[in-house]
Design a protein around this motif. Structure first.
Motif, short mmCIF file in Angstrom:
data_model
loop_
_atom_site.label_atom_id
_atom_site.label_comp_id
_atom_site.label_asym_id
_atom_site.label_seq_id
_atom_site.Cartn_x
_atom_site.Cartn_y
_atom_site.Cartn_z
N LYS A 1 0.86 -1.19 0.00
CA LYS A 1 0.00 0.00 0.00
C LYS A 1 0.89 1.22 0.00
O LYS A 1 1.89 1.25 0.73
N GLU B 1 -2.79 10.17 -0.38
CA GLU B 1 -4.13 10.63 -0.79
C GLU B 1 -4.01 11.93 -1.60
O GLU B 1 -4.72 12.12 -2.58
N ARG C 1 -5.25 5.32 10.97
CA ARG C 1 -5.26 4.53 9.73
C ARG C 1 -6.69 4.22 9.29
O ARG C 1 -7.57 3.98 10.11
N GLY D 1 -8.44 6.36 7.79
CA GLY D 1 -9.18 7.59 8.07
C GLY D 1 -9.85 8.27 6.88
O GLY D 1 -10.59 9.24 7.07
N1 ASP Z 1 -4.41 5.54 3.21
C1 ASP Z 1 -4.73 5.53 4.61
C2 ASP Z 1 -4.47 4.17 5.21
O1 ASP Z 1 -4.00 3.28 4.54
C3 ASP Z 1 -6.12 6.01 4.87
C4 ASP Z 1 -7.20 5.24 4.16
O2 ASP Z 1 -6.96 4.53 3.20
O3 ASP Z 1 -8.34 5.34 4.58
O4 ASP Z 1 -4.69 3.98 6.37
#
Ligand code: ASP
Length: 447
Positions: free
Chosen positions: A52, A119, A187, A189
């Motif tokens: 990710k 994001e 996380r 969020g």
């Molecule tokens: N990218 C962030 C995460 O991996 C927030 C999200 O995806 O909601 O926690």
């Protein structure tokens, strides 16, 4: 034509992990005029074992903190985005953005700033591809100096901003502190951002697009192929997620709940599936929201608990008995999870992890505080919660739960029915947990 005027659509990481996924999201957005405001996550995993982007950014921060070389990792992240931009055939040059990140890294940046770039960059891409204005979340989502989310200020500023824009992309997961620096939510969020935008836009639906077609009635690791939940109330969802059902980010419910906006969990890969609709209450969603009498919405549960059982004759006449027990527990920094009580008995369910190493002291202190006739501590307890608005006012639901467990020869160690009749909670031995969930699910879903 859609009955909705304004929808806020949040896309999770797997929904935006590659150009191919982004194209699916864009087709969904374009399919309905009402899908006006878009909240993206950072690119997630494209396949099993993939990384990710948020995790890569966090690793980047850790490398920089430890004084390790960062360029390779940053290059890998840049490559992910360049590939997406290229595959979308978009003429968007992200190199100034990466130069800014490099400069921040060199100057000694924060974890929140770096983590938020996932994001932020995905938002720029999506805005470019859709031809929608981009609103940097740092300009419209605020935290106070202690890092607490400023709901009302955010709502004021963001609503004003959105009222001037028919469409916009607002990246998820972050906002800013009073000094202008970036602060992220915990996380996952972006779910919260979606809810905040839905409230500010006065949306009539918050669509949360992910990679599953909504919530399942129970954990598929316990029961193969459980049925999907078509409609659930916020209260029921709260009960199920407290019990460990992995659903939305907990804090994402609040902003839409205060505004009474329903949430629809949808699958980007199967957009025609209905998904799960989460509603403030049954009102306005009849007849779909009125389940058959006695029907349940879901079964979830938690292991890793233990039970303190206290007995004392005439306990019910002793003013402050319960308060003393709870105060003793609180003084030891332990929170209690449940409190099923009888006439001369009181049981307190607490998490085993919280109690670790403090067992003897707790028993000693409670004994000193209330002089019980009997006190015991039993470990290895699991709770199973049967949740359903359909059980309200329907006689026989509890009997069905107990009957299903009896048939499986599972001993019930504790029973607790919430006064709202929205749930029945039973405590069983941890080793019986999976069988208990399976038996209850089968009892209520057998046709
Ligand atoms: N990218 C962030 C995460 O991996 C927030 C999200 O995806 O909601 O926690």
């Amino acid at each position: 034509m859609s009955k909705y005027q304004t929808k806020v659509v949040k896309f999770g990481g797997t929904s935006l992990a590659s150009a191919e996924q982004i194209q699916k999201a864009v087709a969904i957005i374009r399919a309905e005029d009402a899908r006006r405001y878009v909240v993206p996550s950072a690119p997630g995993k494209r396949f099993d074992g993939d990384k990710k982007v948020t995790d890569m950014l966090i690793a980047l921060y850790e490398a920089s903190e430890q004084g390790n070389p960062c360029e390779e990792l940053l290059g890998e992240i840049e490559q992910r985005y360049t590939e997406i931009v290229g595959d979308l055939g978009l003429s968007l040059d992200l190199s100034p953005e990466f130069s800014a990140i490099r400069a921040q890294l060199a100057a000694g940046t924060t974890l929140d700033y770096l983590a938020s770039r996932g994001e932020y960059l995905n938002g720029l891409i999506l805005a470019g591809y859709l031809g929608y204005p981009f609103i940097d979340a740092a300009e419209v989502i605020f935290f106070d100096e202690n890092g607490a989310f400023e709901a009302e200020l955010t709502n004021r500023v963001l609503s004003r901003r959105l009222s001037r824009q028919r469409n916009a992309v607002i990246p998820g997961f972050y906002g800013s502190l009073p000094n202008g620096t970036i602060k992220t939510f915990s996380r996952g969020g972006s779910d919260i951002t979606g809810a905040i935008v839905a409230r500010a836009a006065n949306a009539d639906l918050y669509e949360n697009w992910t990679d599953v077609s909504g919530f399942l009635m129970t954990d598929p690791r316990i029961v193969p192929n459980p049925k999907a939940i078509k409609i659930i109330t916020y209260r029921e969802l709260r009960e199920l997620s407290y019990m460990g059902a992995a659903v939305l980010h907990e804090d994402s419910i609040f902003p839409v709940k205060v505004a009474g906006i329903p949430i629809n969990i949808k699958n980007t890969n199967r957009p025609d599936d209905n998904g799960t609709l989460i509603v403030p209450s049954k009102d306005g969603f009849e007849p779909m929201a009125s389940p058959a009498p006695g029907a349940i919405t879901g079964v979830a549960g938690r292991k890793g608990l233990c039970l303190i059982h206290i007995e004392k004759d005439m306990m019910n006449q002793e003013i402050g008995f319960g308060a003393k027990v709870l105060q003793t527990i609180a003084e030891m920094g332990i929170s209690f999870e449940h409190l099923p009580s009888g006439i001369d008995t009181m049981s307190v369910v607490i998490s085993r992890a919280d109690l670790e190493g403090k067992e003897e002291e707790l028993i000693r202190r409670i004994t000193a505080a209330v002089q019980p006739d009997f006190i015991s501590l039993e470990g290895e307890l699991a709770l199973v919660a049967v949740v359903g608005r359909g059980m309200m006012g329907t006689p026989g639901s509890a009997a069905r739960v107990f009957g299903a467990l009896a048939k499986e020869k599972i001993n019930i160690r504790m029973i607790d029915q919430g006064s709202s009749e929205l749930n029945i909670i039973v405590g069983v031995n941890e080793k019986d947990f999976e069988r208990a969930v399976g038996a209850i699910y089968a009892e209520f879903t057998a046709s």
